[in-house]
Motif scaffolding. Structure first.
Motif, PDB file in Angstrom:
ATOM      1  N   VAL A 132       0.842  -1.201   0.000  1.00 44.39           N
ATOM      2  CA  VAL A 132       0.000   0.000   0.000  1.00 44.39           C
ATOM      3  C   VAL A 132       0.879   1.255   0.000  1.00 44.39           C
ATOM      4  CG1 VAL A 132      -1.772   1.287   1.261  1.00 44.39           C
ATOM      5  CG2 VAL A 132      -1.886  -1.207   1.183  1.00 44.39           C
ATOM      6  N   THR A 133       1.923   1.212   0.815  1.00 44.13           N
ATOM      7  CA  THR A 133       2.861   2.343   0.856  1.00 44.13           C
ATOM      8  C   THR A 133       3.532   2.550  -0.499  1.00 44.13           C
ATOM      9  OG1 THR A 133       3.247   2.018   3.221  1.00 44.13           O
ATOM     10  CG2 THR A 133       4.925   3.234   2.006  1.00 44.13           C
TER      11      THR A 133
ATOM     12  N   SER B  55       1.092   4.210  -2.862  1.00 42.36           N
ATOM     13  CA  SER B  55       0.905   5.626  -2.559  1.00 42.36           C
ATOM     14  C   SER B  55       2.104   6.447  -3.025  1.00 42.36           C
ATOM     15  CB  SER B  55       0.655   5.828  -1.065  1.00 42.36           C
ATOM     16  OG  SER B  55       1.838   5.584  -0.333  1.00 42.36           O
ATOM     17  N   ALA B  56       3.295   5.861  -2.895  1.00 43.74           N
ATOM     18  CA  ALA B  56       4.500   6.555  -3.359  1.00 43.74           C
ATOM     19  C   ALA B  56       4.462   6.738  -4.876  1.00 43.74           C
ATOM     20  CB  ALA B  56       5.744   5.784  -2.936  1.00 43.74           C
TER      21      ALA B  56
ATOM     22  N   VAL C 181      -0.080   5.892   5.922  1.00 42.58           N
ATOM     23  CA  VAL C 181       0.503   5.079   4.853  1.00 42.58           C
ATOM     24  C   VAL C 181       1.839   5.642   4.377  1.00 42.58           C
ATOM     25  CG1 VAL C 181       0.108   4.307   2.482  1.00 42.58           C
ATOM     26  CG2 VAL C 181      -1.779   4.306   4.111  1.00 42.58           C
ATOM     27  N   MET C 182       1.912   6.976   4.289  1.00 45.35           N
ATOM     28  CA  MET C 182       3.073   7.609   3.665  1.00 45.35           C
ATOM     29  C   MET C 182       4.056   8.203   4.658  1.00 45.35           C
ATOM     30  SD  MET C 182       1.146   9.429   0.481  1.00 45.35           S
ATOM     31  CE  MET C 182       2.641   9.478  -0.486  1.00 45.35           C
TER      32      MET C 182
END
Lengths: 186, 186
Positions: free
Chosen positions: A115-116, A119-120, B165-166
């Motif tokens: 997920v990270t 998002s990146a 998340v980030m």
DNA sequence: AAAATTACTTACTTGTAAGTAAGTAAGCAA
DNA sequence: TTGCTTACTTACTTACAAGTAAGTAATTTT
């Protein structure tokens, strides 16, 4: 028959967006596909494996889309991003990040990482698009392009979520004003 | 012993913000409070009843807070709203709307209505604050005040979610830029 | 002092989610 | 033609979530 695997991913994707990760079950997939729940476990031994596959699928799709747009001027590229969200809104779906982030802490590490990573990918692309677009005079905004990218993504993500609760017009009000702000010359 | 009831609401509130509504169970509450799950059912016959109580509690608290701020100039009032989100961020919590909206479709109507009611309270207050503040020259922004309020709330909501998340810096980048934009004079 | 209410506990029931072990039918490979 | 792999099904197990019925001890009301 790689078909079943893909159908499972597509359905899981939709279920995560409508009900949330923790609220959907293998039965929600096995019933409409007319297979047994063990068939899903054959393709994805654990629910985490399925979650990872869905996130990977979406990250990949995003990268394919943005690669296709790469020749366009930046204002058109950003427009494409907005169009992607417009379509999701019309389907009554939210974006994956929006639905997965509240549940993030309940995920095993392997899924959290995916997920990270996704998002990146979103943030980096948007940041580049905004930065290049500003240099060429397509956009006008203050501050760091990466920060602005986070702002844009946060608006798009939340506008889909808020539309659920506050009514469908909410999406257009947020995304419309957001887009105007970026094009606005002072 | 109205105490237990309040402790249940407070714990449920926190659990909804950390794990999400569908991922927390009565056991997550009964264990730390050292009571039996039936004791929770005594106060809140169904999980929906508990959800409604949590949302009502937060809506009420928001109204109390904003009532206290009502004598301040609008820029200070908005600052208070940001401070409220800052505190949540420091505690590692997201806002209720942010965590409940992805699960919204899994809720019974009674809970959906409460969530919608809460979101309307947020939007209406923010809209009024922005409109009056702009009139007095505290804020500078284009477009309808209500639309701008949705934008502001969507950024605050999503910045807490995305921080999960980030990484924690995400919150400050979004809320900082957002605040600057509103104060900016062209 | 008796009756009712409050705030629980004990001990269940029901349902469902996730996962698994063993079997099988069809296709392909040696 | 025998054996191996693929893509499943059948038939379970385990765990736990949500909810309930009946009982109880302490307080409050009448």
């Amino acid at each position: 028959m790689q078909d079943t695997r893909e159908k499972i991913i597509a359905l899981a994707d939709q279920l995560i967006r409508t009900k949330g990760y923790n609220a959907f079950s293998y039965k929600d997939i096995s019933d409409p596909l007319e297979i047994k729940n063990a068939a899903i476990h054959y393709h994805f031994p654990t629910k985490t494996d399925l979650g990872v596959a869905v996130v990977d699928f979406e990250t990949e799709r995003f990268k394919e889309h943005t690669a296709k747009w790469s020749g366009m001027p930046e204002d058109k590229q950003l427009k494409q991003l907005f169009e992607t969200f417009n379509r999701k809104h019309k389907e009554g779906l939210v974006c994956l990040m929006g639905t997965l982030s509240p549940d993030y802490k309940t995920f095993p590490e392997s899924l959290q990482e995916k997920v990270t990573e996704m998002s990146a990918a979103f943030a980096n692309w948007t940041s580049q698009c905004l930065e290049n677009g500003r240099k060429k005079g397509f956009f006008a905004f203050d501050g760091d392009a990466y920060d602005r990218a986070l702002l844009v993504l946060s608006n798009l993500l939340a506008s889909l979520l808020m539309s659920r609760v506050m009514g469908p017009k909410t999406y257009g009000k947020i995304s419309g004003q957001l887009y105007k702000d970026l094009l606005k010359k002072n």
